[in-house]
Scaffold this motif. Structure first.
Motif, PDB file in Angstrom:
ATOM      1  N   TYR A   9       0.812  -1.212   0.000  1.00  0.00           N
ATOM      2  CA  TYR A   9       0.000   0.000   0.000  1.00  0.00           C
ATOM      3  C   TYR A   9       0.849   1.267   0.000  1.00  0.00           C
ATOM      4  CZ  TYR A   9      -3.310  -3.383   2.088  1.00  0.00           C
ATOM      5  OH  TYR A   9      -4.072  -4.486   2.372  1.00  0.00           O
ATOM      6  N   ASP A  10       0.384   2.264  -0.726  1.00  0.00           N
ATOM      7  CA  ASP A  10       0.807   3.643  -0.520  1.00  0.00           C
ATOM      8  C   ASP A  10       0.132   4.135   0.763  1.00  0.00           C
ATOM      9  OD1 ASP A  10       1.843   6.254  -1.143  1.00  0.00           O
ATOM     10  OD2 ASP A  10      -0.118   6.775  -1.973  1.00  0.00           O
ATOM     11  N   THR A  14      -4.361   6.675   0.180  1.00  0.00           N
ATOM     12  CA  THR A  14      -4.649   5.245   0.029  1.00  0.00           C
ATOM     13  C   THR A  14      -5.056   4.653   1.371  1.00  0.00           C
ATOM     14  OG1 THR A  14      -3.103   5.073  -1.828  1.00  0.00           O
ATOM     15  CG2 THR A  14      -3.734   3.027  -0.734  1.00  0.00           C
ATOM     16  N   ALA A  48       1.446  13.219  -5.028  1.00  0.00           N
ATOM     17  CA  ALA A  48       2.138  12.054  -5.592  1.00  0.00           C
ATOM     18  C   ALA A  48       3.657  12.162  -5.487  1.00  0.00           C
ATOM     19  CB  ALA A  48       1.750  11.888  -7.059  1.00  0.00           C
ATOM     20  N   SER A  50       7.453  12.801  -3.456  1.00  0.00           N
ATOM     21  CA  SER A  50       8.121  12.716  -2.158  1.00  0.00           C
ATOM     22  C   SER A  50       8.326  14.138  -1.626  1.00  0.00           C
ATOM     23  CB  SER A  50       9.476  12.019  -2.289  1.00  0.00           C
ATOM     24  OG  SER A  50      10.423  12.867  -2.913  1.00  0.00           O
ATOM     25  N   SER A 105       6.012   4.058   0.544  1.00  0.00           N
ATOM     26  CA  SER A 105       5.557   5.448   0.553  1.00  0.00           C
ATOM     27  C   SER A 105       6.746   6.385   0.414  1.00  0.00           C
ATOM     28  CB  SER A 105       4.821   5.739   1.871  1.00  0.00           C
ATOM     29  OG  SER A 105       4.587   7.126   2.036  1.00  0.00           O
ATOM     30  N   SER A 106       6.498   7.563  -0.138  1.00  0.00           N
ATOM     31  CA  SER A 106       7.529   8.598  -0.212  1.00  0.00           C
ATOM     32  C   SER A 106       7.599   9.422   1.066  1.00  0.00           C
ATOM     33  CB  SER A 106       7.247   9.525  -1.412  1.00  0.00           C
ATOM     34  OG  SER A 106       7.298   8.800  -2.626  1.00  0.00           O
ATOM     35  N   HIS A 137      13.040   7.267  -6.135  1.00  0.00           N
ATOM     36  CA  HIS A 137      11.677   7.228  -5.601  1.00  0.00           C
ATOM     37  C   HIS A 137      10.665   7.097  -6.730  1.00  0.00           C
ATOM     38  CE1 HIS A 137      13.557   8.341  -1.852  1.00  0.00           C
ATOM     39  NE2 HIS A 137      14.131   9.363  -2.453  1.00  0.00           N
ATOM     40  N   LYS A 138       9.428   6.750  -6.356  1.00  0.00           N
ATOM     41  CA  LYS A 138       8.373   6.610  -7.351  1.00  0.00           C
ATOM     42  C   LYS A 138       8.333   7.852  -8.259  1.00  0.00           C
ATOM     43  CE  LYS A 138       5.215   6.197  -4.157  1.00  0.00           C
ATOM     44  NZ  LYS A 138       3.947   6.027  -3.433  1.00  0.00           N
ATOM     45  N   TYR A 160       0.288  -3.564  -6.007  1.00  0.00           N
ATOM     46  CA  TYR A 160       0.499  -2.290  -5.314  1.00  0.00           C
ATOM     47  C   TYR A 160      -0.772  -1.474  -5.389  1.00  0.00           C
ATOM     48  CZ  TYR A 160       2.835   2.054  -3.866  1.00  0.00           C
ATOM     49  OH  TYR A 160       3.220   3.197  -3.194  1.00  0.00           O
ATOM     50  N   GLY A 162      -2.489   2.159  -4.878  1.00  0.00           N
ATOM     51  CA  GLY A 162      -2.156   3.572  -4.768  1.00  0.00           C
ATOM     52  C   GLY A 162      -3.186   4.446  -5.451  1.00  0.00           C
ATOM     53  N   ASP A 167       2.291   6.052  -8.721  1.00  0.00           N
ATOM     54  CA  ASP A 167       2.137   4.727  -8.107  1.00  0.00           C
ATOM     55  C   ASP A 167       1.964   3.664  -9.182  1.00  0.00           C
ATOM     56  OD1 ASP A 167       2.184   5.857  -5.507  1.00  0.00           O
ATOM     57  OD2 ASP A 167       0.019   6.214  -5.571  1.00  0.00           O
TER      58      ASP A 167
END
Length: 209
Positions: A9-10, A14, A48, A50, A105-106, A137-138, A160, A162, A167
């Motif tokens: 999970y994010d 989320t 969305a 970081s 997660s960020s 990072h994402k 995943y 998100g 994500d």
């Protein structure tokens, strides 16, 4: 229907509703740093990102110092992070089914502990990959790949969950399925590559069938 060994999970948008808690303090930072008053809609995309990506995108000269002040404003904000309704039943049901659960997660670790404290859900997660854990990072897949390594699960056996395009991209680049958490997203549409569309947290229980 495909079954999974792990659900990842994010957090923001989320698991937890943190939009106002994060973004109104960010608007305060923008006014202090840039002397400009922005509408909330202008910063929605940063949900969305970081924390340091936000600082870099906005071009603040002292990113670390400004980020620390933003974090302080977030923690002083009078609306706490709230667990989305349904998760208090969904997470234990998934655990009882023998499916591993984790977080990518960020969010930075100190803020993670503040936002997740008192929710009663931490025991359900085998691991949490946060901003400090990877250099990239994402939407880069690095955080998800590290999470899979920690879980000992292959990408094709995990999904995943998100709420943002980053994500979805991260999941696809990691070779994972992606479940779109529609309940927390500020998007008008749905990511084209989403494998599952989830309107409410309880829809996650469909993954057990």
């Amino acid at each position: 229907m495909k079954s999974y060994r792990a659900i990842v999970y994010d957090i923001d948008g989320t698991l937890l509703d943190t939009r106002d808690r994060n973004l109104y303090p960010l608007l305060r930072i923008i006014e202090e740093e840039l002397g400009q008053r922005w509408p909330l809609e202008r910063v929605l995309k940063y949900t969305a990102y970081s924390g340091m990506q936000v600082m870099e995108e906005l071009g603040f000269p002292d990113k670390e110092k400004t980020y620390a002040r933003w974090a302080r404003y977030v923690n002083e904000y009078d609306k706490p992070a709230v667990l989305y309704p349904g998760f208090s039943q969904v997470l234990p049901a998934i655990a009882r089914a023998g499916i591993l659960q984790a977080i990518v997660s960020s969010k930075m670790r100190p803020q993670y502990h503040i936002d997740m404290a008192g929710k009663g859900i931490l025991p359900y997660f085998t691991t949490a990959v946060l901003e400090e854990d990877t250099a990239l990072h994402k939407p880069d897949p690095a955080p998800l790949l590290l999470c899979l390594e920690r879980l000992g699960v292959a990408a094709e056996d995990a999904i995943y969950i998100g709420d943002a395009p980053s994500d979805c991209l991260a999941a696809k680049r990691a070779g994972m399925d992606f479940g779109f958490a529609q309940w927390g997203s500020s998007l008008d549409g749905i990511p084209e590559q989403a494998d599952r569309i989830l309107e409410k947290p309880e829809d996650l229980l469909q993954l057990l069938k």
